[in-house]
Scaffold this motif. Structure first.
Motif, short mmCIF file in Angstrom:
data_model
loop_
_atom_site.label_atom_id
_atom_site.label_comp_id
_atom_site.label_asym_id
_atom_site.label_seq_id
_atom_site.Cartn_x
_atom_site.Cartn_y
_atom_site.Cartn_z
N TYR A 3 -28.53 5.67 31.33
CA TYR A 3 -29.59 4.75 30.91
C TYR A 3 -30.97 5.37 31.13
N ASP A 4 -31.93 4.92 30.35
CA ASP A 4 -33.30 5.44 30.46
C ASP A 4 -34.03 4.85 31.65
N ILE A 5 -33.84 3.56 31.89
CA ILE A 5 -34.59 2.83 32.91
C ILE A 5 -33.62 1.94 33.67
N VAL A 6 -33.85 1.79 34.97
CA VAL A 6 -33.07 0.88 35.81
C VAL A 6 -33.98 -0.25 36.26
N VAL A 7 -33.48 -1.48 36.18
CA VAL A 7 -34.21 -2.64 36.68
C VAL A 7 -33.42 -3.23 37.84
N ASP A 8 -34.07 -3.31 38.99
CA ASP A 8 -33.41 -3.77 40.22
C ASP A 8 -33.58 -5.28 40.36
N GLY A 9 -32.48 -6.01 40.12
CA GLY A 9 -32.51 -7.45 40.30
C GLY A 9 -31.63 -7.88 41.45
N THR A 10 -31.47 -7.02 42.45
CA THR A 10 -30.56 -7.30 43.56
C THR A 10 -31.26 -8.11 44.65
N ASP A 11 -30.47 -8.54 45.63
CA ASP A 11 -31.00 -9.40 46.69
C ASP A 11 -30.61 -8.94 48.08
N ASN A 12 -30.25 -7.65 48.23
CA ASN A 12 -29.86 -7.18 49.56
C ASN A 12 -30.35 -5.74 49.75
N PHE A 13 -30.59 -5.39 50.98
CA PHE A 13 -31.19 -4.09 51.29
C PHE A 13 -30.28 -2.90 51.00
N PRO A 14 -28.98 -2.95 51.32
CA PRO A 14 -28.15 -1.78 51.00
C PRO A 14 -28.18 -1.40 49.52
N THR A 15 -28.10 -2.39 48.63
CA THR A 15 -28.09 -2.08 47.20
C THR A 15 -29.46 -1.61 46.74
N ARG A 16 -30.52 -2.12 47.33
CA ARG A 16 -31.87 -1.66 46.95
C ARG A 16 -32.07 -0.19 47.32
N TYR A 17 -31.66 0.19 48.52
CA TYR A 17 -31.77 1.60 48.91
C TYR A 17 -30.87 2.48 48.04
N LEU A 18 -29.67 2.01 47.77
CA LEU A 18 -28.75 2.75 46.92
C LEU A 18 -29.34 2.95 45.53
N THR A 19 -29.86 1.88 44.93
CA THR A 19 -30.46 1.96 43.60
C THR A 19 -31.62 2.94 43.60
N ASN A 20 -32.46 2.84 44.61
CA ASN A 20 -33.61 3.74 44.71
C ASN A 20 -33.18 5.19 44.77
N ASP A 21 -32.26 5.49 45.68
CA ASP A 21 -31.87 6.89 45.89
C ASP A 21 -31.18 7.47 44.65
N ALA A 22 -30.35 6.66 43.99
CA ALA A 22 -29.70 7.13 42.77
C ALA A 22 -30.74 7.40 41.68
N CYS A 23 -31.75 6.55 41.57
CA CYS A 23 -32.80 6.75 40.57
C CYS A 23 -33.60 8.02 40.88
N VAL A 24 -33.86 8.27 42.16
CA VAL A 24 -34.58 9.48 42.54
C VAL A 24 -33.77 10.72 42.17
#
Length: 392
Positions: free
Chosen positions: A129-150
């Motif tokens: 995908y070109d862009i990821v939109v984070d609509g999560t509600d917990n810290f583990p998934t937010r860090y995971l999403t961030n690191d994968a995007c980086v």
């Protein structure tokens, strides 16, 4: 900026009619609409934030939308998760979301990833995908999403909500900051209440979610002045927006691989400590509590450690309300001490059993009062004893 080959993208007669209000905007025009049609966006979560942003991304003409979710629609979702309807209660959220997206825009390709995002699958899912939109509600998934995007060099459009407040920004875009610049370390487990514990104003999700959709569209169109490097804060009660500057931390650790994010956020450690705490604590079932309440016994005291507004929704007969925050600050401890005079046994309950266990641990450690925790709390009471008691 995304750079699709616009020569290969054709707008149909239906496209010209459907997106006419976009096409007459000089900032969008035919080329901009082709960019939207060529774009692919992955939304992680189709709940409070995912609902409005998915609706508007589909309506805007995004060519391909991916959904990551593994939850089912619950009645309590409908107050804010507007992509879902009553007829979809008990069914998978991503199926409900896909149905609504295709009703809005039958020409959108919708990819479903009915799974929990994890370190094992995140890179494979996100890379397409070109862009990821984070609509999560917990810290583990937010860090995971961030690191994968980086690691994959993908823009990460972030939003979060709680009670009457929300925030939004764009991470990992054109050299801008990422989530770890805002939160270098996760908070201790339990320090930040979830929306299920603290509540959330339904329309707040719409405001923050549509801001995320706006930023996503701006990135696709290659427009300047995104929220990259700016954290937008919104307070619905005061109806005020304010902004904080975000900058990359020059000494932040380099993200080289995905890790165990549950471990990183201290979840297993907290669960183990809670399990040990409850193993050392006397417990009773709601049916045992009902039998005690129906007896003539008067050698016990039942306290409810939920918040007053929760008590107004539903309560167990005979329970005295002493909210956990009052016990944590010490103000409620003396009230408990007064109630358990003459050797009365202390029993505590909350919504599901976690907060009452915490309250009993505090009382045991501070003033030596031991007590019995009600397993499952008032939720179990409603399910097993009295179905007329509302669940929330």
């Amino acid at each position: 900026m995304l750079n699709p080959n616009l020569d290969s993208i054709e707008l149909t007669k239906d496209d010209y009619e459907r997106y006419s209000r976009h096409l007459i905007l000089p900032e969008v025009g035919v080329d901009g609409q082709k960019r939207l049609k060529a774009a692919s966006v992955l939304c992680i979560g189709s709940g409070g934030l995912g609902s409005p942003l998915l609706l508007y991304l589909a309506a805007a003409g995004i060519g391909r939308i991916g959904l990551v979710d593994f939850d089912i629609v619950d009645f309590s979702n409908l107050q804010r998760q507007i992509i879902h309807g009553t007829s979809w209660v008990g069914k998978p959220k991503i199926e409900s979301a896909k149905n609504r997206i295709l009703d809005i825009n039958p020409f959108c390709q919708v990819d479903l990833h009915e799974t929990r995002l994890s370190a094992d699958n995140a890179l494979d899912i996100i890379k397409g995908y070109d862009i990821v939109v984070d609509g999560t509600d917990n810290f583990p998934t937010r860090y995971l999403t961030n690191d994968a995007c980086v690691l994959l060099n993908k823009p990460n459009v972030y939003g979060s909500i709680f009670r009457f407040e929300g925030q939004a920004t764009v991470f990992n875009y054109e050299g801008g900051p990422n989530y770890r610049d805002l939160y270098p370390e996760p908070p201790p487990p339990g320090m930040v209440p979830s929306c299920a514990e603290g509540g959330v104003l339904g329309v707040l999700c719409g405001i923050i979610g549509t801001i995320q959709a706006t930023e996503t569209i701006k990135i696709i169109l290659g427009k300047p002045n995104t929220l990259s490097g700016r954290l937008m804060l919104y307070n619905a009660l005061d109806m005020k927006f304010r902004e904080l500057k975000l900058r990359p931390n020059p000494v932040r650790p380099v993200i080289e691989k995905l890790i165990d994010y549950e471990q990183f956020c201290g979840i297993p450690q907290a669960q183990a400590a809670e399990a040990e705490q409850q193993n050392n604590m006397e417990e009773m079932t709601v049916t045992e509590l009902k039998a005690l309440l129906d007896s003539d016994a008067d050698d016990y005291v039942l306290i409810d450690v939920r918040n007053p507004n929760e008590y107004d929704i539903a309560s167990i007969p005979g329970a005295t309300l002493i909210p956990l925050p009052e016990i944590e600050t010490g103000d409620g401890v003396s009230q408990v001490q007064e109630l358990v005079t003459d050797g009365k046994k202390l029993i505590a309950h909350c919504k599901m059993g976690g907060r009452s266990a915490k309250a009993l641990t505090i009382l045991q450690n501070t003033v030596g009062i031991a007590g019995t925790n009600v397993q499952g709390g008032i939720r179990a009471w409603s399910e097993e004893v009295d179905s007329s008691v509302p669940t929330y």
